[in-house]
Design an enzyme around this catalytic site. Sequence first.
Site, PDB file in Angstrom:
ATOM      1  N   TYR A  25       0.953  -1.178   0.035  1.00  0.00           N
ATOM      2  CA  TYR A  25       0.043   0.210  -0.015  1.00  0.00           C
ATOM      3  C   TYR A  25       0.605   1.055  -0.180  1.00  0.00           C
ATOM      4  O   TYR A  25       1.026   2.185   0.667  1.00  0.00           O
ATOM      5  CB  TYR A  25      -0.769   0.284   1.010  1.00  0.00           C
ATOM      6  CG  TYR A  25      -1.757  -1.182   1.573  1.00  0.00           C
ATOM      7  CD1 TYR A  25      -3.013  -1.893   0.632  1.00  0.00           C
ATOM      8  CD2 TYR A  25      -1.127  -1.568   2.272  1.00  0.00           C
ATOM      9  CE1 TYR A  25      -3.614  -2.659   0.733  1.00  0.00           C
ATOM     10  CE2 TYR A  25      -1.826  -3.608   2.739  1.00  0.00           C
ATOM     11  CZ  TYR A  25      -3.097  -3.663   1.781  1.00  0.00           C
ATOM     12  OH  TYR A  25      -4.036  -4.468   1.408  1.00  0.00           O
ATOM     13  N   TYR A  40     -11.972  -6.687   6.207  1.00  0.00           N
ATOM     14  CA  TYR A  40     -11.181  -7.856   5.424  1.00  0.00           C
ATOM     15  C   TYR A  40     -10.699  -8.890   5.242  1.00  0.00           C
ATOM     16  O   TYR A  40     -10.455  -9.297   6.375  1.00  0.00           O
ATOM     17  CB  TYR A  40      -9.931  -7.009   6.262  1.00  0.00           C
ATOM     18  CG  TYR A  40      -8.731  -6.915   4.798  1.00  0.00           C
ATOM     19  CD1 TYR A  40      -8.362  -5.859   4.090  1.00  0.00           C
ATOM     20  CD2 TYR A  40      -7.673  -8.117   5.829  1.00  0.00           C
ATOM     21  CE1 TYR A  40      -8.266  -6.284   3.144  1.00  0.00           C
ATOM     22  CE2 TYR A  40      -6.481  -7.690   4.464  1.00  0.00           C
ATOM     23  CZ  TYR A  40      -6.259  -7.008   3.278  1.00  0.00           C
ATOM     24  OH  TYR A  40      -5.760  -7.461   2.355  1.00  0.00           O
ATOM     25  N   ASP A  44     -13.683 -16.420   7.843  1.00  0.00           N
ATOM     26  CA  ASP A  44     -12.625 -16.452   7.892  1.00  0.00           C
ATOM     27  C   ASP A  44     -11.166 -15.765   9.343  1.00  0.00           C
ATOM     28  O   ASP A  44     -11.533 -14.983   9.537  1.00  0.00           O
ATOM     29  CB  ASP A  44     -12.406 -15.577   6.876  1.00  0.00           C
ATOM     30  CG  ASP A  44     -10.761 -14.158   6.964  1.00  0.00           C
ATOM     31  OD1 ASP A  44     -10.063 -14.776   6.993  1.00  0.00           O
ATOM     32  OD2 ASP A  44     -10.986 -13.719   5.672  1.00  0.00           O
ATOM     33  N   LYS A  95      -2.086 -16.355   7.885  1.00  0.00           N
ATOM     34  CA  LYS A  95      -0.791 -15.644   8.738  1.00  0.00           C
ATOM     35  C   LYS A  95       0.161 -16.278   9.630  1.00  0.00           C
ATOM     36  O   LYS A  95       1.473 -16.605   9.616  1.00  0.00           O
ATOM     37  CB  LYS A  95      -1.825 -15.170   9.627  1.00  0.00           C
ATOM     38  CG  LYS A  95      -2.555 -13.158   8.202  1.00  0.00           C
ATOM     39  CD  LYS A  95      -2.918 -11.896   9.598  1.00  0.00           C
ATOM     40  CE  LYS A  95      -2.724 -11.480   8.359  1.00  0.00           C
ATOM     41  NZ  LYS A  95      -3.906 -11.064   7.868  1.00  0.00           N
TER      42      LYS A  95
HETATM   43  C1  LIG Z   1      -4.560 -10.800   6.013  1.00  0.00           C
HETATM   44  C2  LIG Z   1      -5.920 -11.071   6.136  1.00  0.00           C
HETATM   45  C3  LIG Z   1      -5.996 -11.612   4.754  1.00  0.00           C
HETATM   46  C4  LIG Z   1      -5.054 -12.134   3.542  1.00  0.00           C
HETATM   47  O1  LIG Z   1      -4.125 -12.483   3.784  1.00  0.00           O
HETATM   48  P1  LIG Z   1      -2.512 -12.769   3.019  1.00  0.00           P
HETATM   49  O2  LIG Z   1      -1.917 -13.278   3.845  1.00  0.00           O
HETATM   50  O3  LIG Z   1      -2.111 -10.800   3.140  1.00  0.00           O
HETATM   51  O4  LIG Z   1      -3.296 -12.563   1.867  1.00  0.00           O
HETATM   52  C5  LIG Z   1      -7.036 -12.419   4.694  1.00  0.00           C
HETATM   53  N1  LIG Z   1      -8.053 -12.619   5.427  1.00  0.00           N
HETATM   54  C6  LIG Z   1      -8.150 -11.575   7.064  1.00  0.00           C
HETATM   55  C7  LIG Z   1      -8.975 -11.830   7.835  1.00  0.00           C
HETATM   56  C8  LIG Z   1      -6.888 -11.209   6.898  1.00  0.00           C
HETATM   57  O5  LIG Z   1      -6.632 -10.838   8.007  1.00  0.00           O
END
Ligand SMILES: *Cc1c(COP(=O)(O)O)cnc(C)c1O
Length: 427
Positions: A17, A145, A246, A275
């Site tokens: 970004y 997100y 997610d 992550k």
């Molecule tokens: C960071 C994140 C993503 C995307 O993961 P990347 O490895 O950066 O592609 C998707 N969902 C959530 C909740 C996240 O925190």
Amino acid sequence: MMNTLLEFDRAHIWHPYTSTTNPLPVYEVISASGVRLRLAGGLELIDGMSSWWAAIHGYNHPVLNAALMDQASRMSHVMFGGLTHEPAVELCRMLVDMTPAPLTKVFLADSGSVAVEVAMKMAFQFWICQGQPQKNRLLTIRGGYHGDTFGAMSVCDPVTGMHDIFSKVLSRQYFVSRPKCRFGEDFDEADMAPMRDILEEHHQEIAAIILEPVVQGAGGMFFYHPLYVRRVRELCDEFDVLFIADEIATGFGRTGKLFACDHAGVSPDIMCLGKALTGGYMTLAATLTTNRVAQGVCQGRPGVFMHGPTFMGNPLACAVAIASLSLVQHSDFLTNVLRIESNLALGLAPCRNFPYVAHVRTIGAIGVVELHHEVRMAEMQKDFVSHGVWVRPFGRLVYLMPPIIMGDEDLAMLSSAVVKVVSGHHL
Ligand SMILES: *Cc1c(COP(=O)(O)O)cnc(C)c1O
């Protein structure tokens, strides 16, 4: 030497970004160990970010290092089409064991965004194979997100989700306002009305609800009531819609439970992990689903799930993930998350007295100070560096999510740096 490195970086390299024509300054880090980052020039910073939720065991961890080197000496990569290997099998066995019982099938992806794309594709392909191809839209809550790829962007918050300029090229999804009931407050059933209304009207077109359970991360660091997640699960069952959790940011203990869904006692139909999966060593993510969804996906034409990344199941990433998850399963791990929670709650509390602070909140190993105004990130970051800590605020938020191994003394220094820096940046 250092100058030429930073000059080249400034002239040629895109950071997350950022502008390449007018970039904000970056710091060169030469090594990292435990909870400390060492910058060129010798300055050491206490890491308050865990490298974006990932480095839960800190840096240069002997167990993770050993797992990686050991695997590198045997096989760094091999294609996953038609071949398999012990690191992938062992990792998937652990993931099936650790996640809620109905999740039994694992798809290994290369990043969080891809895991989200995979989840969406599973949901769409499931309904196509059930003879319901019109169920091809998603429903989500604002403030979320889910990543930066096109499918993932389409369910990020349309305003704060960083992707509003792409609205014309993104798939149109359904959004409802996020719950009003915060974590730790009383639940109000009225919070469910917007979601129920959309489902009543449009459930025939909706393949799945996707959301970040309990903690919305990069979309605003908002913590909401677990009962909301339970009610969403119930609504999904009532209206025959899949539920995608997610847990890329929340998975593996960050919120005080192994998964954020555990706060609500629910199991999704599809769960995305990423992550912290490899303890921050390698890029790896996973999408898990149930027998029902997997069978549904595979019974229609073409009879297979249509996805297969080149680096799927990378053995180095799997090996280090196994080591990381073994550390997560250790009895001390969640205890340490709760220890961090009480440290952050205490340490950040003084921020409540500042008139320009709107809200201070903690859950698990996450502490957030929300201001009334946007912060000047570059200046604030510089100030944090001069206080010997690494903190990267965004928008109106200054937040901490330290590695879970951080000791009480370092936590106190981290929190007190936040109090000092925030108090100096109130204009
Ligand atoms: C960071 C994140 C993503 C995307 O993961 P990347 O490895 O950066 O592609 C998707 N969902 C959530 C909740 C996240 O925190």
